[in-house]
Design an enzyme around this catalytic site. Sequence first.
Site: not given
Length: 495
Positions: A78, A158, A182
């Site tokens: 990420k 997210s 998330s």
Amino acid sequence: MTDLNTLTIAEARDKLRAGEVTSSELTEACLKAIESAGALNAFVHNTPEIAREQAKFADARLQKGDDAPMCGIPLGIKDLFCTKGVPSQAASGILKGFKPEYESTVTQNLFDAGAVMLGKLNMDEFAMGSSNETSVYGNAVNPWRRGNDETALTPGGSSGGSASAVSADLCLAATGTDTGGSIRQPAAFTGITGIKPTYGRCSRWGIVAFASSLDQAGPMTKSVRDAAIMLGAMCGHDPKDSTSADLAVPDFEAMLTGDIKGKVIGIPKEYRMDGMPEEIETLWADGTAMLKDAGAEIRDISLPHTKYALPAYYVIAPAEASSNLARYDGVRYGHRAKLEQGDGITEMYEKTRAEGFGHEVQRRVMVGTYVLSAGFYDAYYNKARKVRTLIKKDFEDVFAEGIDAILTPATPSAAFGLGEMAEADPVQMYLNDVFTVTVNLAGLPGIAVPAGLDRQGLPLGLQLIGRPWEEGDLLNTAYALEQAAGYVAKPAKWW
């Protein structure tokens, strides 16, 4: 074998150890899959040279008999994790061009274990969002579709790029972070597994901060076994993070027996929301029945302060964000606005932040600054902190009564279409976190497990919440649920 990218971590590990495949072959299969998946917009900074180098190194380790479970496994990272010499933007324009001179502790732990980085993954800007629509790179897209409908769906947020990449077999697993859901919400939207460990189990050092008392890193994987393997490599005590727990890391995989006889599973009545879709209700009831059939005792419980969790979260998280994001000012690194003659330092701050931050980040920074301001600190921020303590006590009370894990839905719906919710009403978007934020506020471990499909063929997930520091026990309960649900669906390839 051309479909090596579809393997789970456990399958790949066994083949690597047996000498049936090499890490280089696995890595090439993933790089090829990434090349043809531009439509998903999951990978935003590709690092094929680093991946090939790391794979070569992993192969050399494997030949010497290295049996680290993550050795040679290709991963996506990420964009919130700082990776040395590789763009780490947190999907924000304000960090354009930022290449850290250091490695986050979590990625360093993974690389030390022999893992391979394929590249950086899309996400909501500064991890603020539930749909991956606030990214400077554009939307990440869910590989799933509603039947024959071609509407692009959200992969959740997210960690949307991470979820999309794992679900579409672009990598064997990915790192995610979870501040209010998330990891778990995008995992549920894409039919994969995602675990948020206990706060303090994974180091936050080198992860771009959103809300420091809530943020926690975790793995996003194709199975519960993979989550256990990867989590073991990610966590561990880190003196560089003052909130990192100095606790031994158990062998999570060894704890996956599937035996949950005598375990007590709590079903919280407060999670039965008005207007909850019938499919979510049914899935929850089915999951409860599955755990009961596996030998667990089911008990109704009450978590009375649940209804205050979202308001408390949306005071605490923006407050911490407004403080954390004050460092992005155009002075030291990242974007700096072009100044006109006569502009001073105040104008530089204002223009840089106006240009560099997206609307959602600006909204949350303003909310956070407001609730921390002199006249409102007690009315909002201090009140929210008190509510947080009550929410934490709710969980402590039910665990003290012998509850081993709590079963809830992971999300209030299946994945929705991109653009269907984003600008219309931010509060509507925030309601996506209704089942997940309590876990962050209380610092507990939570895992999302895919458990079925809705009538349009989209994945639905269930969430299990565990006792603090008992990820092994939580993973074992999730493993029993996974075995009972027998979920094997994959998205039909259109990209």
